[in-house]
Design a protein around this motif. Structure first.
Motif, mmCIF file in Angstrom:
data_model
loop_
_atom_site.group_PDB
_atom_site.id
_atom_site.type_symbol
_atom_site.label_atom_id
_atom_site.label_comp_id
_atom_site.label_asym_id
_atom_site.label_seq_id
_atom_site.Cartn_x
_atom_site.Cartn_y
_atom_site.Cartn_z
ATOM 1 N N GLY A 26 -0.011 3.876 12.440
ATOM 2 C CA GLY A 26 -0.282 5.060 13.234
ATOM 3 C C GLY A 26 -0.945 6.201 12.487
ATOM 4 N N TYR A 27 -1.312 5.988 11.230
ATOM 5 C CA TYR A 27 -1.983 7.035 10.466
ATOM 6 C C TYR A 27 -2.709 6.389 9.280
ATOM 7 C CZ TYR A 27 1.824 6.697 7.038
ATOM 8 O OH TYR A 27 2.715 6.267 6.085
ATOM 9 N N THR A 28 -3.497 7.224 8.587
ATOM 10 C CA THR A 28 -4.236 6.751 7.415
ATOM 11 C C THR A 28 -3.288 6.681 6.229
ATOM 12 O OG1 THR A 28 -6.246 7.818 8.267
ATOM 13 C CG2 THR A 28 -6.254 7.096 5.962
ATOM 14 N N TYR A 29 -2.801 5.500 5.971
ATOM 15 C CA TYR A 29 -1.716 5.295 5.010
ATOM 16 C C TYR A 29 -2.035 5.842 3.624
ATOM 17 C CZ TYR A 29 1.835 2.818 2.318
ATOM 18 O OH TYR A 29 2.869 2.525 1.484
ATOM 19 N N SER A 30 -3.243 5.613 3.156
ATOM 20 C CA SER A 30 -3.577 5.944 1.767
ATOM 21 C C SER A 30 -3.646 7.437 1.502
ATOM 22 C CB SER A 30 -4.910 5.289 1.392
ATOM 23 O OG SER A 30 -5.949 5.779 2.215
ATOM 24 N N HIS A 31 -3.618 8.265 2.540
ATOM 25 C CA HIS A 31 -3.778 9.701 2.345
ATOM 26 C C HIS A 31 -2.470 10.447 2.102
ATOM 27 C CE1 HIS A 31 -7.941 10.015 4.543
ATOM 28 N NE2 HIS A 31 -7.958 9.233 3.489
ATOM 29 N N TYR A 32 -1.360 9.745 2.169
ATOM 30 C CA TYR A 32 -0.073 10.424 2.108
ATOM 31 C C TYR A 32 0.795 9.892 0.974
ATOM 32 C CZ TYR A 32 -0.966 12.319 6.778
ATOM 33 O OH TYR A 32 -1.496 12.991 7.847
ATOM 34 N N THR A 92 25.234 1.311 -3.025
ATOM 35 C CA THR A 92 25.395 0.983 -1.614
ATOM 36 C C THR A 92 25.040 2.198 -0.758
ATOM 37 O OG1 THR A 92 27.091 -0.682 -2.009
ATOM 38 C CG2 THR A 92 27.052 0.352 0.173
ATOM 39 N N ALA A 93 24.110 2.004 0.151
ATOM 40 C CA ALA A 93 23.632 3.097 0.988
ATOM 41 C C ALA A 93 22.646 2.559 2.007
ATOM 42 C CB ALA A 93 22.949 4.172 0.139
ATOM 43 N N MET A 94 22.298 3.429 2.948
ATOM 44 C CA MET A 94 21.171 3.153 3.822
ATOM 45 C C MET A 94 19.936 3.677 3.099
ATOM 46 S SD MET A 94 20.526 1.829 6.850
ATOM 47 C CE MET A 94 21.824 2.148 8.049
ATOM 48 N N TYR A 95 18.924 2.866 3.016
ATOM 49 C CA TYR A 95 17.695 3.248 2.329
ATOM 50 C C TYR A 95 16.605 3.518 3.360
ATOM 51 C CZ TYR A 95 19.688 2.251 -2.208
ATOM 52 O OH TYR A 95 20.466 2.299 -3.347
ATOM 53 N N TYR A 96 15.999 4.698 3.238
ATOM 54 C CA TYR A 96 14.981 5.141 4.192
ATOM 55 C C TYR A 96 13.646 5.347 3.494
ATOM 56 C CZ TYR A 96 19.022 6.515 7.071
ATOM 57 O OH TYR A 96 20.192 6.530 7.800
ATOM 58 N N CYS A 97 12.570 4.979 4.163
ATOM 59 C CA CYS A 97 11.271 5.387 3.656
ATOM 60 C C CYS A 97 10.804 6.606 4.446
ATOM 61 C CB CYS A 97 10.240 4.263 3.722
ATOM 62 S SG CYS A 97 9.668 3.804 5.361
ATOM 63 N N ALA A 98 9.945 7.382 3.811
ATOM 64 C CA ALA A 98 9.484 8.630 4.405
ATOM 65 C C ALA A 98 8.054 8.903 3.984
ATOM 66 C CB ALA A 98 10.395 9.783 3.975
ATOM 67 N N ARG A 99 7.344 9.606 4.863
ATOM 68 C CA ARG A 99 5.953 9.964 4.607
ATOM 69 C C ARG A 99 5.838 11.461 4.348
ATOM 70 N NH1 ARG A 99 1.445 10.744 9.112
ATOM 71 N NH2 ARG A 99 2.407 12.809 8.922
ATOM 72 N N GLY A 100 5.015 11.833 3.379
ATOM 73 C CA GLY A 100 4.771 13.236 3.110
ATOM 74 C C GLY A 100 4.282 13.981 4.333
ATOM 75 N N ARG A 101 4.567 15.278 4.378
ATOM 76 C CA ARG A 101 4.195 16.060 5.563
ATOM 77 C C ARG A 101 2.699 16.217 5.730
ATOM 78 N NH1 ARG A 101 7.849 18.429 8.600
ATOM 79 N NH2 ARG A 101 9.988 18.627 7.835
ATOM 80 N N ASN A 102 2.016 16.374 4.624
ATOM 81 C CA ASN A 102 0.599 16.720 4.695
ATOM 82 C C ASN A 102 -0.264 15.748 3.891
ATOM 83 O OD1 ASN A 102 1.126 19.289 6.106
ATOM 84 N ND2 ASN A 102 2.049 19.864 4.151
ATOM 85 N N SER A 114 10.255 17.922 2.445
ATOM 86 C CA SER A 114 8.855 17.688 2.093
ATOM 87 C C SER A 114 8.265 16.487 2.818
ATOM 88 C CB SER A 114 8.715 17.474 0.580
ATOM 89 O OG SER A 114 9.083 18.640 -0.131
ATOM 90 N N PHE A 115 9.089 15.822 3.621
ATOM 91 C CA PHE A 115 8.651 14.585 4.274
ATOM 92 C C PHE A 115 8.839 14.719 5.778
ATOM 93 C CE2 PHE A 115 7.696 12.162 0.557
ATOM 94 C CZ PHE A 115 8.377 12.867 -0.426
ATOM 95 N N GLY A 116 7.799 14.316 6.511
ATOM 96 C CA GLY A 116 7.775 14.608 7.930
ATOM 97 C C GLY A 116 7.962 13.434 8.860
#
Length: 128
Positions: A26-32, A92-102, A114-116
């Protein structure tokens, strides 16, 4: 629509290894910048590792030395990875991935604000 879908979690014995993945769309992956966070029951979500759009990696001080980790990405596949070795029960935890805001934002500081965009998480359970 931005989507982040994690996979690869599971149960492993202490000392074992896991690689979790996150496929983005859904977005330009390499830019974030892209990051991994984790959240254990009753604890706040904490940053683990991050990789900038230019491939520079960043690891949180809190996890350095706790277990061997390596973050990487494949821009062609829009996929983020986290390789974890020498796992301990406290990982042990839930592991989440996140994308930078800008676009082209940097990894530091590695804080949730810092992640949106966030994935739904993948559970990692390490038994002793």
């Amino acid at each position: 629509q931005v989507q982040l879908v994690e996979s690869g979690g599971g149960s492993v014995q202490a000392g074992g290894s896991l690689r979790v993945s996150c496929v983005a769309s859904g977005y330009t992956y390499s830019h974030y910048s892209m990051a991994w966070f984790r959240q254990a029951p009753g604890k706040e979500r904490e940053g683990v590792a991050c990789i900038d759009s230019d491939g520079t990696t960043f690891y949180a001080d809190s996890v350095k030395g706790q277990f061997t980790i390596s973050i990487s990405k494949d821009n062609a596949k829009s996929t983020l990875y986290l390789q974890m070795n020498s796992l301990k029960p406290e990982d042990t935890a839930m592991y989440y991935c996140a994308r930078g805001r800008n676009w082209f934002s940097r990894c530091a500081p590695l804080v949730t604000g810092s992640f949106g965009a966030w994935g739904q998480g993948t559970q990692v359970t390490v038994s002793s």
